[in-house]
Write an enzyme that holds these catalytic residues in place. Structure first.
Site, mmCIF file in Angstrom:
data_model
loop_
_atom_site.group_PDB
_atom_site.id
_atom_site.type_symbol
_atom_site.label_atom_id
_atom_site.label_comp_id
_atom_site.label_asym_id
_atom_site.label_seq_id
_atom_site.Cartn_x
_atom_site.Cartn_y
_atom_site.Cartn_z
ATOM 1 N N GLU A 47 0.820 -1.206 0.000
ATOM 2 C CA GLU A 47 0.000 0.000 0.000
ATOM 3 C C GLU A 47 0.859 1.263 0.000
ATOM 4 O OE1 GLU A 47 -2.319 -2.952 2.679
ATOM 5 O OE2 GLU A 47 -0.269 -2.659 1.941
ATOM 6 N N CYS A 70 -2.954 -3.989 6.987
ATOM 7 C CA CYS A 70 -2.575 -4.307 8.362
ATOM 8 C C CYS A 70 -2.945 -3.176 9.306
ATOM 9 C CB CYS A 70 -1.082 -4.610 8.447
ATOM 10 S SG CYS A 70 -0.007 -3.209 8.098
ATOM 11 N N ALA A 148 11.252 -35.469 -9.986
ATOM 12 C CA ALA A 148 11.325 -35.746 -11.419
ATOM 13 C C ALA A 148 11.414 -37.249 -11.599
ATOM 14 C CB ALA A 148 12.543 -35.058 -12.039
ATOM 15 N N THR A 190 20.194 -38.129 -0.721
ATOM 16 C CA THR A 190 20.493 -37.197 -1.810
ATOM 17 C C THR A 190 21.841 -36.542 -1.592
ATOM 18 O OG1 THR A 190 18.141 -36.763 -2.183
ATOM 19 C CG2 THR A 190 19.694 -35.123 -3.004
ATOM 20 N N ARG A 201 20.052 -20.776 -9.589
ATOM 21 C CA ARG A 201 20.860 -20.301 -10.707
ATOM 22 C C ARG A 201 19.952 -19.724 -11.792
ATOM 23 N NH1 ARG A 201 23.003 -25.447 -10.179
ATOM 24 N NH2 ARG A 201 22.139 -26.049 -12.221
ATOM 25 N N GLU A 279 12.959 -31.320 -1.945
ATOM 26 C CA GLU A 279 13.590 -31.940 -3.110
ATOM 27 C C GLU A 279 14.227 -33.275 -2.761
ATOM 28 O OE1 GLU A 279 15.888 -29.848 -5.976
ATOM 29 O OE2 GLU A 279 15.150 -27.890 -5.365
#
Length: 354
Positions: A47, A70, A148, A190, A201, A279
């Site tokens: 704001e 707020c 993935a 991992t 990156r 991850e």
């Protein structure tokens, strides 16, 4: 309001422990004269940025804000009072502020004679600010689990090779997710297998997230690990009784699946983390699923078949189909040759609505 929602998204990854907020000011004739978003914790709120841009043209105008202004003084002053002082006649907000320390802005505005309307594009604004809202409502960070896998659900071949299952485009998209998160979390498996760096990156202006390794026995992260460089802050979560010479550690109670996931999330929340990108591999993901601590799933499915190798998710304590964690797919999109699927767990309330 839709413009304000888009502006708010620019603050993802840089405002915690504060929310992302966008604001658009129209003058008395209904023309846009100022806009802004909350850019960083401790800096001016949305704001204030918008009011500064509008200047005297804000008087008699309307403010569209994604979150109820707020009503408290912290590192900055109350936005409700700032709107009153500039002569705004109408305030429209999307989501009511659930923070008990900051709520009441709408009442303050009304008491000063300002017309207030709430709930415009509430669902869109809530979706954009879901990490902060979850942290306030549940007292823990919002968790997005990313993985993935091949089309048959494998995250590596049987010999352990996994680079690269997903495409360069998908990997670049993951860096965007990292840039929007306050912390990136992986497990000891991992850390051993990949020696990951976990920094962002190729995302301009990104604030580096906290890199977290859940290393119960304090054996996976060794001196010289890439995660210990100065590219981003690092935290190693270890068991209370583990022996280590590392300094950037947090000691947590043990659980059946390594460390206590609620304790880990509480420790991160205490450090100002409001969003976590998980991850880690299948074991850590299973621990989070078993703890009911996954709020969104993003899977990158590559057009590849392996037929053997580790699955994306290990044993999460689900033994029968009736207990399966059901997901609501909210988006499917092509990322290079891959398919990115975004889904959220179906709550009992959602299931009843269906």
């Amino acid at each position: 309001m839709r413009r304000a929602v888009a502006l708010a998204a620019r603050g993802l990854g840089s405002t915690s422990p504060n929310p992302v907020v966008g604001c658009v000011i129209l003058d008395a004739s209904g023309h846009p004269v100022g806009e802004g978003y909350h850019q960083r914790a401790g800096g001016p709120h949305a704001e204030v940025h918008a009011l500064r841009a509008a200047g005297v043209l804000a008087r008699g105008g309307t403010a569209y804000v994604t979150l109820e202004p707020c009503n408290h003084t912290g590192r900055t002053g109350p936005c409700a009072q700032a709107l009153i002082d500039t002569g705004i006649e109408r305030v429209v907000y999307a989501v009511a502020d659930p923070n008990p320390q900051a709520t009441g802005g709408a009442d303050t505005l009304r008491a000063a004679g300002v017309e207030v309307v709430g709930g415009l594009l509430e669902d869109e604004a809530e979706a954009g600010n879901i990490a902060w809202l979850t942290s306030v409502r549940r007292g823990r960070p919002y968790v997005l689990w990313k993985y993935a896998a091949t089309l048959d659900g494998r995250i590596a071949a049987s010999d352990g090779t996994s680079r690269w299952i997903s495409s360069a485009e998908s990997r670049a998209d993951v860096h965007r997710l990292r840039a929007e998160a306050d912390a990136v979390v992986v497990g000891s498996g991992t850390a051993r297998a990949d020696d990951p760096h976990l920094a962002v990156r190729d995302v301009e202006g990104a604030v580096q997230p906290l890199r977290v390794v859940v290393d119960t026995e304090a054996r996976a992260v060794r001196p010289g690990a890439r995660i210990l460089d100065d590219a981003a802050p690092t935290l190693i979560a270890i068991a209370e009784d583990a022996d280590t010479s590392l300094t950037d550690v947090v000691r947590l109670p043990r659980a059946d699946r390594g460390l206590s996931v609620p304790a880990l999330l509480a420790a991160l929340h205490e450090r100002g983390v409001r969003s976590v990108l998980l991850e880690g591999g299948p074991t850590l993901a299973a621990a989070f699923v078993a703890a009911g601590a996954v709020d969104r799933v993003v899977g990158y499915l590559a057009p590849v078949l392996l037929g053997a190798g580790p699955n994306a998710l290990a044993d999460a304590g689900i033994t029968t189909l009736a207990d399966a964690l059901r997901l609501d797919v909210t988006e499917t999109v092509r990322i290079g040759p891959d398919l990115r699927i975004t889904a959220t767990p179906v709550t009992p309330a959602t299931a009843k609505e269906r």
